[in-house]
Write an enzyme that holds these catalytic residues in place. Structure first.
Site, PDB file in Angstrom:
ATOM      1  N   CYS A   1      34.526  -6.087  11.305  1.00 47.46           N
ATOM      2  CA  CYS A   1      33.630  -5.162  11.822  1.00 47.46           C
ATOM      3  C   CYS A   1      33.665  -5.088  13.373  1.00 47.46           C
ATOM      4  O   CYS A   1      32.843  -4.353  14.071  1.00 47.46           O
ATOM      5  CB  CYS A   1      32.233  -5.456  11.436  1.00 47.46           C
ATOM      6  SG  CYS A   1      31.883  -7.115  11.512  1.00 47.46           S
TER       7      CYS A   1
ATOM      8  N   CYS B   1      27.642 -12.280   9.178  1.00 42.36           N
ATOM      9  CA  CYS B   1      27.222 -12.355  10.349  1.00 42.36           C
ATOM     10  C   CYS B   1      26.437 -13.787  10.836  1.00 42.36           C
ATOM     11  O   CYS B   1      26.741 -14.472  11.911  1.00 42.36           O
ATOM     12  CB  CYS B   1      25.851 -11.569  10.885  1.00 42.36           C
ATOM     13  SG  CYS B   1      26.535  -9.574  10.727  1.00 42.36           S
TER      14      CYS B   1
END
Lengths: 265, 164
Positions: free
Chosen positions: B63, B133
């Site tokens: 990402c 994350c």
């Protein structure tokens, strides 16, 4: 079943096929006699196809090889039974009905392109519009629910194909995927050089305030994108897939940076 | 022009159809995430070259996220006395690294190595799609500790040879 029949027919009519190239018959109905069926198929294709090359031109010289990549699947129209040898059979030229989704058809086949990274992006838009003129859901209001569903699916797939192939990064990732190399893995990287460069780049973008500066940064990043895109082609074509993945990773970072710039502008 | 608009409309239609959760249910960030995003703790940098600082620099290429987490270690006790972070990425990534800096403070280095991404994710109620994350934050902590230890080894080696 169809394919076996076709194969047998091909072998048996090996000598006679060339002579029956331009018959007078123009009928389009299903014919159990494969020989006449093939010749009638070629004949019927000529008047209806406007933009596409007539099928007989495309396949001449390749009729007898069952192993050629373009003739892997022969599809039959659900509406009129027309037998097509097109790689991407989305729309039946003979009865003008939209076909159901075939998952084996990839994006390159839809746009009649070779499965390689370099492509002529200019012709892509034209082909995309041509497809939408035939497949778009807005054009099938008076057709059956089934066909309207096909139209929605095909139109969406063509749009997705167009978006994927137009942008360099998504095209790179797609072509890797077609070759079985999945790029989008959630693994952390710790390459200090790359990460520091990206950190600095993002910090510069965050601190830049006027549009002139941002445009300057953007053109620099676009340069880098082009550079790494070229490296990707080289790595991919030499089958150095690990390196290709690294190129894609870099391109992803640069694309994100570009998105940030656009947001700020 | 019209065709493009029509195509966009069709795409809008189909994407709505294909995401069943979009109707009625709004996807929102957990309040903990919003808190860390609005009031991020410990944003900033330490001097990389300071011997008491360990720097962890990690990235999520999928990402395009990049995360820097730094720890200030008390050389005598081996305890982390302060931490800073700088993250470029989504709200979940920023919140995860913010939480990480809070949790490492006042702990021993060996202890922070046991901080799991699942704990961070649970604290922030991260959805499955954002689990990576929290993984990035866990990796950042480990990278920072590793960097500090490596620096210590180098300075110790130099120190001993100069003393001798």
């Amino acid at each position: 079943m169809n394919r076996a029949r076709k194969l047998v027919a091909s072998i048996s009519t090996l000598s006679t096929r060339r002579r029956t190239y331009s018959p007078s018959s123009t009928f389009r109905t299903i014919s159990i006699n494969s020989q006449t069926h093939h010749s009638s198929r070629r004949e019927s294709f000529q008047p209806s196809s406007s933009s596409a090359k007539p099928l007989w031109l495309r396949f001449s010289g390749r009729e007898f090889s069952s192993g050629s990549s373009d003739t892997t699947s022969s599809s039959v129209c659900w509406n009129c039974g027309f037998l097509s040898e097109k790689a991407a059979f989305l729309f039946c030229e003979s009865c003008r009905s939209i076909q159901p989704i075939d998952d084996s058809v990839d994006y390159f086949q839809i746009f009649d392109l070779e499965k390689k990274y370099e492509l002529d992006a200019g012709s892509l838009e034209g082909k995309y519009k041509d497809w939408q003129k035939k497949l778009h859901p807005d054009l099938v209001h008076n057709k059956s629910q089934k066909e309207r569903d096909y139209a929605a699916d095909q139109s969406a797939k063509v749009t997705e194909a167009y978006r994927t192939l137009t942008k360099r990064l998504s095209r790179a990732m797609y072509i890797m995927k077609l070759n079985g190399k999945n790029v989008n893995e959630e693994e952390t990287i710790t390459d200090p050089t790359l990460l520091m460069e990206i950190m600095e780049l993002r910090e510069t973008i965050a601190e830049a305030n006027d549009s002139k500066e941002l445009d300057q940064i953007r053109s620099q990043v676009q340069e880098k994108l082009k550079q790494w895109s070229d490296s990707f082609v080289e790595a991919f074509e030499s089958q150095r897939f690990d390196e290709a993945v690294k190129c894609i990773q870099r391109m992803t970072y640069y694309e994100r940076a570009c998105e940030e710039i656009v947001k700020k502008l | 022009m019209m065709l493009r608009q029509a195509a966009k409309k069709a795409l809008g239609l189909t994407s709505r159809q294909s995401t069943p959760w979009s109707v009625g249910i709004s996807r929102s960030y957990h309040e903990n995430v919003i808190d860390h995003y609005d009031n991020p703790r410990n944003v900033g940098s330490f001097d990389k070259n300071d011997p008491s600082i360990g720097t962890g620099l990690v990235g999520a290429p999928a990402c395009g996220d990049v995360m820097k987490l730094q720890i200030k270690v008390d050389e005598k006790t081996g305890q982390i006395v302060d931490a800073r972070f700088k993250t470029f990425g989504c709200g979940s990534a920023i919140a995860s690294s913010s939480v990480a800096t809070e949790w490492v403070k006042g702990k021993a280095m060996e202890e922070v190595l046991t901080i799991k991404n699942t704990e961070i994710a649970k604290h922030l109620s991260l959805p499955p799609v954002k689990l990576h994350c929290s993984m990035l934050a866990e990796d950042a902590i480990k990278a920072a500790v590793k960097d500090y230890k490596e620096k210590r080894l180098k300075t110790n080696g130099v120190g001993e040879s100069s003393q001798a």
